[in-house]
Write a protein that holds these residues in place. Structure first.
Motif, PDB file in Angstrom:
ATOM      1  N   GLU A 196      -9.793  -7.071  -4.286  1.00 42.30           N
ATOM      2  CA  GLU A 196     -10.812  -6.192  -4.869  1.00 42.30           C
ATOM      3  C   GLU A 196     -10.322  -5.508  -6.149  1.00 42.30           C
ATOM      4  OE1 GLU A 196     -14.042  -5.794  -4.005  1.00 42.30           O
ATOM      5  OE2 GLU A 196     -13.584  -7.465  -2.672  1.00 42.30           O
ATOM      6  N   SER A 197      -9.025  -5.228  -6.205  1.00 38.70           N
ATOM      7  CA  SER A 197      -8.573  -4.466  -7.366  1.00 38.70           C
ATOM      8  C   SER A 197      -7.567  -5.202  -8.238  1.00 38.70           C
ATOM      9  CB  SER A 197      -7.992  -3.123  -6.915  1.00 38.70           C
ATOM     10  OG  SER A 197      -7.043  -3.313  -5.894  1.00 38.70           O
ATOM     11  N   HIS A 252       0.869  -1.169   0.000  1.00 32.26           N
ATOM     12  CA  HIS A 252       0.000   0.000   0.000  1.00 32.26           C
ATOM     13  C   HIS A 252       0.909   1.223   0.000  1.00 32.26           C
ATOM     14  CE1 HIS A 252      -3.441   2.408   2.171  1.00 32.26           C
ATOM     15  NE2 HIS A 252      -3.002   2.998   1.082  1.00 32.26           N
ATOM     16  N   SER A 298      -8.157  -5.991 -12.033  1.00 28.58           N
ATOM     17  CA  SER A 298      -9.309  -5.217 -12.485  1.00 28.58           C
ATOM     18  C   SER A 298      -8.942  -4.387 -13.699  1.00 28.58           C
ATOM     19  CB  SER A 298      -9.795  -4.284 -11.379  1.00 28.58           C
ATOM     20  OG  SER A 298     -10.764  -3.395 -11.903  1.00 28.58           O
ATOM     21  N   VAL A 300      -8.128  -0.809 -12.807  1.00 26.76           N
ATOM     22  CA  VAL A 300      -7.022  -0.375 -11.950  1.00 26.76           C
ATOM     23  C   VAL A 300      -5.667  -0.625 -12.611  1.00 26.76           C
ATOM     24  CG1 VAL A 300      -6.052  -0.430  -9.626  1.00 26.76           C
ATOM     25  CG2 VAL A 300      -8.494  -0.788  -9.949  1.00 26.76           C
ATOM     26  N   PHE A 301      -5.212  -1.894 -12.632  1.00 22.50           N
ATOM     27  CA  PHE A 301      -3.935  -2.185 -13.276  1.00 22.50           C
ATOM     28  C   PHE A 301      -4.110  -3.065 -14.518  1.00 22.50           C
ATOM     29  CE2 PHE A 301      -2.627  -2.036  -8.607  1.00 22.50           C
ATOM     30  CZ  PHE A 301      -2.187  -0.722  -8.670  1.00 22.50           C
ATOM     31  N   ARG A 310       1.316   5.468  -0.480  1.00 26.12           N
ATOM     32  CA  ARG A 310       0.617   6.755  -0.523  1.00 26.12           C
ATOM     33  C   ARG A 310       1.623   7.846  -0.835  1.00 26.12           C
ATOM     34  NH1 ARG A 310      -4.580   9.472   1.539  1.00 26.12           N
ATOM     35  NH2 ARG A 310      -3.999  11.641   1.270  1.00 26.12           N
ATOM     36  N   ASP A 319      -4.486  -6.693  -3.476  1.00 25.99           N
ATOM     37  CA  ASP A 319      -5.827  -6.631  -2.889  1.00 25.99           C
ATOM     38  C   ASP A 319      -6.786  -7.328  -3.857  1.00 25.99           C
ATOM     39  OD1 ASP A 319      -8.319  -6.004  -1.934  1.00 25.99           O
ATOM     40  OD2 ASP A 319      -8.102  -3.833  -2.132  1.00 25.99           O
ATOM     41  N   ALA A 353      -7.060   8.419  -1.353  1.00 28.28           N
ATOM     42  CA  ALA A 353      -6.615   8.968  -2.638  1.00 28.28           C
ATOM     43  C   ALA A 353      -6.285   7.830  -3.598  1.00 28.28           C
ATOM     44  CB  ALA A 353      -5.401   9.867  -2.414  1.00 28.28           C
ATOM     45  N   ALA A 389      -5.466   2.577 -14.885  1.00 25.91           N
ATOM     46  CA  ALA A 389      -6.166   2.114 -16.094  1.00 25.91           C
ATOM     47  C   ALA A 389      -7.357   3.017 -16.400  1.00 25.91           C
ATOM     48  CB  ALA A 389      -6.613   0.661 -15.917  1.00 25.91           C
ATOM     49  N   ARG A 446     -15.038  -7.478 -12.418  1.00 23.40           N
ATOM     50  CA  ARG A 446     -13.689  -7.056 -11.982  1.00 23.40           C
ATOM     51  C   ARG A 446     -13.502  -5.554 -12.169  1.00 23.40           C
ATOM     52  NH1 ARG A 446     -12.100 -12.144 -13.965  1.00 23.40           N
ATOM     53  NH2 ARG A 446     -11.794 -11.322 -16.059  1.00 23.40           N
ATOM     54  N   ARG A 473      -2.231  13.710  -4.809  1.00 20.82           N
ATOM     55  CA  ARG A 473      -2.320  12.709  -3.750  1.00 20.82           C
ATOM     56  C   ARG A 473      -2.753  11.421  -4.419  1.00 20.82           C
ATOM     57  NH1 ARG A 473      -1.967  15.847   0.811  1.00 20.82           N
ATOM     58  NH2 ARG A 473      -3.148  17.790   0.904  1.00 20.82           N
ATOM     59  N   GLN A 474      -1.949  10.373  -4.277  1.00 22.21           N
ATOM     60  CA  GLN A 474      -2.414   9.100  -4.831  1.00 22.21           C
ATOM     61  C   GLN A 474      -1.916   7.903  -4.048  1.00 22.21           C
ATOM     62  OE1 GLN A 474      -1.577   8.757  -9.034  1.00 22.21           O
ATOM     63  NE2 GLN A 474       0.603   8.495  -8.742  1.00 22.21           N
ATOM     64  N   GLU A 475      -2.809   6.927  -3.967  1.00 26.08           N
ATOM     65  CA  GLU A 475      -2.488   5.682  -3.275  1.00 26.08           C
ATOM     66  C   GLU A 475      -2.603   4.538  -4.269  1.00 26.08           C
ATOM     67  OE1 GLU A 475      -4.360   5.224   0.791  1.00 26.08           O
ATOM     68  OE2 GLU A 475      -5.405   7.025   0.141  1.00 26.08           O
ATOM     69  N   PHE A 476      -1.710   3.577  -4.119  1.00 35.36           N
ATOM     70  CA  PHE A 476      -1.815   2.333  -4.880  1.00 35.36           C
ATOM     71  C   PHE A 476      -1.904   1.181  -3.892  1.00 35.36           C
ATOM     72  CE2 PHE A 476       0.864   4.638  -8.178  1.00 35.36           C
ATOM     73  CZ  PHE A 476      -0.185   4.812  -9.070  1.00 35.36           C
ATOM     74  N   VAL A 477      -2.789   0.255  -4.185  1.00 35.32           N
ATOM     75  CA  VAL A 477      -2.855  -0.961  -3.377  1.00 35.32           C
ATOM     76  C   VAL A 477      -2.611  -2.142  -4.308  1.00 35.32           C
ATOM     77  CG1 VAL A 477      -4.265  -2.389  -1.863  1.00 35.32           C
ATOM     78  CG2 VAL A 477      -4.480   0.094  -1.774  1.00 35.32           C
ATOM     79  N   ALA A 499      -6.594  17.228  -6.621  1.00 36.76           N
ATOM     80  CA  ALA A 499      -5.299  16.582  -6.421  1.00 36.76           C
ATOM     81  C   ALA A 499      -5.413  15.059  -6.493  1.00 36.76           C
ATOM     82  CB  ALA A 499      -4.703  16.989  -5.075  1.00 36.76           C
TER      83      ALA A 499
END
Lengths: 268, 267
Positions: free
Chosen positions: A172-173, A149, A176, A179-180, A151, A170, B244, B249, B63, A163-167, B127
Motif C-alpha cells: 500500500e505504501s 514495522h 508511494s 510516503v518514501f 513504532r 507494504d 501513528a 514525503a 500510488r 509518536r511515529q510508525e514506519f511500515v 505528536a
C-alpha cells in the motif's frame, strides 16, 4: 537445521559517582546484544551474533539517572535477516531530570525476506535532554527489503512529544510519492529543545527544508530532523545537515557529545 | 469505556434496533466537498507533488493516494473514531485518561474535565504530525469545520471542543465531534476521515494536471477505504496507542509547498 530462537535482554543504567560524574551503574549484556564501555559515559553496542533473525526477541533497557550523561553508539549496522517468524527489537528508555542521552547507532538494514518489528518507548523528564537518531535501510545493495514495522513513542513528563510508525515492505505504501517516494532509506533524529512555552511568541521556531530533508519543530519541546535518501551515506549527510540546524542549548552535553556545531544564522 | 459491545448501538453503529439509514444523512453532508468548511482549499501535499513531478499521471496519483490513505488517512480515521466515541459517551471524560478521578459527571467540574480530555486527544494528534505546515493546515481545517458544524448541528461536544482548543482542534478530532453532532456513529466518522484524507488530494490533482476526472474517480473507488476503516475500528486503542503512521514525503512536500511562491491551494 533450525536455529534456536534467541531471547535477549540487555540493561544499561547510569548513576553518579562521589565526584558527581556519570558512571555506568549497570551494564548487563545478553548476546547478541553486547555492551562495551569505550569512554567515560559512552557505550558501544557490539553485535556478537548474526541478526536479529526471524523469531528472535531482543530487548534493550536504558535508564539515564538524574544529572548523568550517556552516549550509546554501535560498532556496525544491524542486519535484519529472515528466519522462523517475526523478529522483534524493543528498546525502553527512561531519561531522568537533568540527564542527557545521545543514542546514535549505525543503521538497521532490512535484508530480503525479513519480517521485523521495532518498538522504542522513551519517557523523558521535563528537563531531560535527548538526541536520538534512527536510520532504516531498505535492503542491502540492489536487494528488495523484507517487511518492517517500527513504532517510536516519546513522552515528556507524561505528555506525548512524538509518536511515529514506519511500515516498509507494504504494497500500500511502498513506492508511494506520499510516503518514501523513490528513497531506499528513511531516517530521523529527535532532538529535545527548550519548552516552546518559554519562548517569546514573536520568535516561533521555523521549519527548514532542503533536498530530501526537513527540520521540523514539533508542537512539544523537540525538533525532528526527517530525511529520505537513496543510500545510507546520503541519508547520514542529510540528517547531519538537519541536526546542525537545530538550536539546542550551547552548553548542552548533547551538543558536545555529538559534535554539533552551532547552527549558522537562521536568517541569512 | 472502550467502545465495544458495552458501548451500545449509538457507539458502534452496527445497530440492532437502529434504522438502516441511521447516521447516513449526516455522513453524506459531512463528507460532501460542498460542506462550507474550507476543505476545498487544501490539496494534502498533492499540489507540491504535482509541481515537483512526483505525480504526473493517474498511476502516480494512485500510488500517492494509497500511501496517503495508509498513513495520514489511517491516523485521521483513528483520531476521528476516538473523538466521536468521546463525544457520544455521556460519561466522557471519565475514560482513557490516566489518573481519572471518579467525580460525578455534572456541573462545571465535568465541563473542565471534558475540556482537559479534548486537549489531551488534541495533543495526541499533535505528536503524530511532525510537520508544522501540516499541523497548521490541520488546525485551520479543524477550526473552520467546528465553526460550521456548530451552526449546522449545535451540540455540547462541539461547544466544549471549541472552548478547549480555541486555535482550532486538529481536523480529524473536529470531524469526530461534528460527526457525533450530525448523528453519525464513530465508524461513520472514521470512514469520513479516511475519505476526506484522499478526496481533496485527488480533486486537486485533477485540476492541476488536467487529469480525466472519471479515471481519477475510478482510482478513488479502488482505494481500500472500507478495509482501512474496519481495521482501525477493530484495533480500538487507548489514545496513546492510536496509530501513528508517518509519511516523511508528505512532511517534505508540506514544508516545500509553504515556501513555493505560486500556490493554488493552502496546503
Amino acid at each position: 537445521m533450525t536455529k534456536a530462537l534467541v531471547r535477549a535482554r540487555a540493561i544499561l543504567r547510569t548513576g553518579l559517582d562521589d565526584r558527581g560524574l556519570t558512571r555506568i551503574e549497570t551494564m548487563r549484556s545478553d548476546p547478541p546484544l553486547t555492551l562495551r564501555q569505550t569512554a567515560p559515559g559512552e557505550i558501544h553496542l557490539v553485535s556478537t551474533g548474526a541478526g536479529p533473525l526471524g523469531g528472535d526477541h531482543l530487548r534493550l533497557d536504558i535508564e539515564v539517572a538524574e544529572g548523568t550523561s550517556l552516549t550509546v553508539r554501535s560498532i556496525a549496522s544491524t542486519l535484519v535477516l529472515p528466519g522462523t517468524g517475526r523478529s522483534l527489537m524493543e528498546i525502553h528508555v527512561d531519561v531522568a531530570s537533568g540527564a542527557t542521552l545521545v543514542f546514535a547507532p549505525e543503521p538497521t538494514v532490512l535484508a530480503a525476506g525479513c519480517d521485523h518489528r521495532m518498538t522504542t518507548t522513551i519517557a523523558l523528564a521535563p528537563d531531560a535532554s535527548l538526541f536520538w537518531r534512527e536510520e532504516i535501510v531498505f535492503g542491502r545493495h540492489g536487494e528488495r527489503p523484507g517487511r518492517c514495522h517500527s513504532r517510536f513513542d516519546a513522552t515528556v513528563g507524561g505528555r506525548p512529544l512524538l509518536r511515529q510508525e514506519f511500515v516498509v515492505g507494504d504494497p500500500e505504501s511502498d513506492g508511494s510519492p506520499a510516503v518514501f517516494g523513490t528513497a531506499r532509506c528513511v531516517g530521523s533524529t529527535l532532538i529535545t529543545t527548550e519548552t516552546p512555552a518559554d519562548e517569546p511568541k514573536s520568535d516561533p521556531r521555523e521549519a527548514e527544508v532542503a533536498e530530501g530533508v526537513a527540520v521540523l519543530p514539533l508542537a512539544g519541546p523537540g525538533t525532528l530532523v526527517s530525511a529520505l535518501a537513496a543510500d545510507a551515506v546520503e541519508l547520514r549527510a542529510r540528517l547531519s545537515w538537519g541536526e546542525s540546524r537545530v538550536s539546542i542549548q550551547a552548553d548542552s552535553p548533547a551538543r558536545a557529545t555529538v559534535g554539533l556545531r552551532p547552527p549558522a544564522s537562521r536568517f541569512p | 469505556m472502550d467502545g465495544t459491545a458495552a458501548g451500545g448501538p449509538a457507539v458502534n453503529g452496527a445497530a440492532p434496533g437502529m434504522p438502516p439509514t441511521h447516521g447516513l444523512a449526516g455522513l453524506l453532508l459531512l463528507a460532501d466537498s460542498r460542506l462550507p468548511a474550507g476543505g476545498h482549499a487544501h490539496s494534502g501535499g498533492a499540489e507540491e507533488a504535482c509541481r515537483t513531478g512526483a505525480i504526473s499521471g493517474p498511476e502516480d496519483l494512485a500510488r500517492f493516494l494509497r500511501g496517503r490513505l495508509a498513513t495520514a488517512g489511517r491516523v485521521a480515521a483513528a483520531l476521528a473514531w476516538s473523538a466521536c466515541v468521546a463525544a457520544h459517551d455521556p460519561k466522557f471524560p471519565d475514560m482513557r485518561r490516566p489518573n481519572s478521578h471518579n467525580t460525578a459527571p455534572d456541573g462545571h467540574a465535568h465541563a473542565a474535565d471534558a475540556a482537559t480530555a479534548w486537549r489531551l486527544l488534541d495533543a495526541e494528534a499533535d505528536a503524530r504530525i511532525a510537520s508544522p505546515a501540516q499541523r497548521l493546515a490541520s488546525r485551520t481545517q479543524g477550526r473552520l469545520l467546528v465553526r460550521t458544524a456548530k451552526r449546522v448541528w449545535p451540540s455540547t461536544a462541539l461547544g466544549t471542543l471549541a472552548g478547549a482548543v480555541p486555535d482550532g482542534a486538529h481536523h480529524p478530532i473536529a470531524l469526530g465531534a461534528a460527526a457525533q453532532a450530525a448523528g453519525c456513529t464513530p465508524a461513520q466518522a472514521a470512514m469520513a476521515a479516511a475519505y476526506t484524507s484522499v478526496t481533496g488530494a485527488a480533486t486537486a490533482a485533477v485540476r492541476l494536471l488536467g487529469l480525466d476526472p472519471v479515471t481519477v474517480h475510478r482510482v478513488l473507488a479502488e482505494l481500500p477505504l472500507a478495509d482501512l476503516t474496519d481495521s482501525v475500528i477493530a484495533e480500538q486503542h487507548d489514545w496513546s496507542a492510536l496509530p501513528a503512521h508517518a509519511a516523511p514525503a508528505l512532511d517534505l512536500l508540506a514544508e516545500q509547498h509553504l515556501r513555493t511562491e505560486v500556490r493554488l491551494f493552502v496546503s
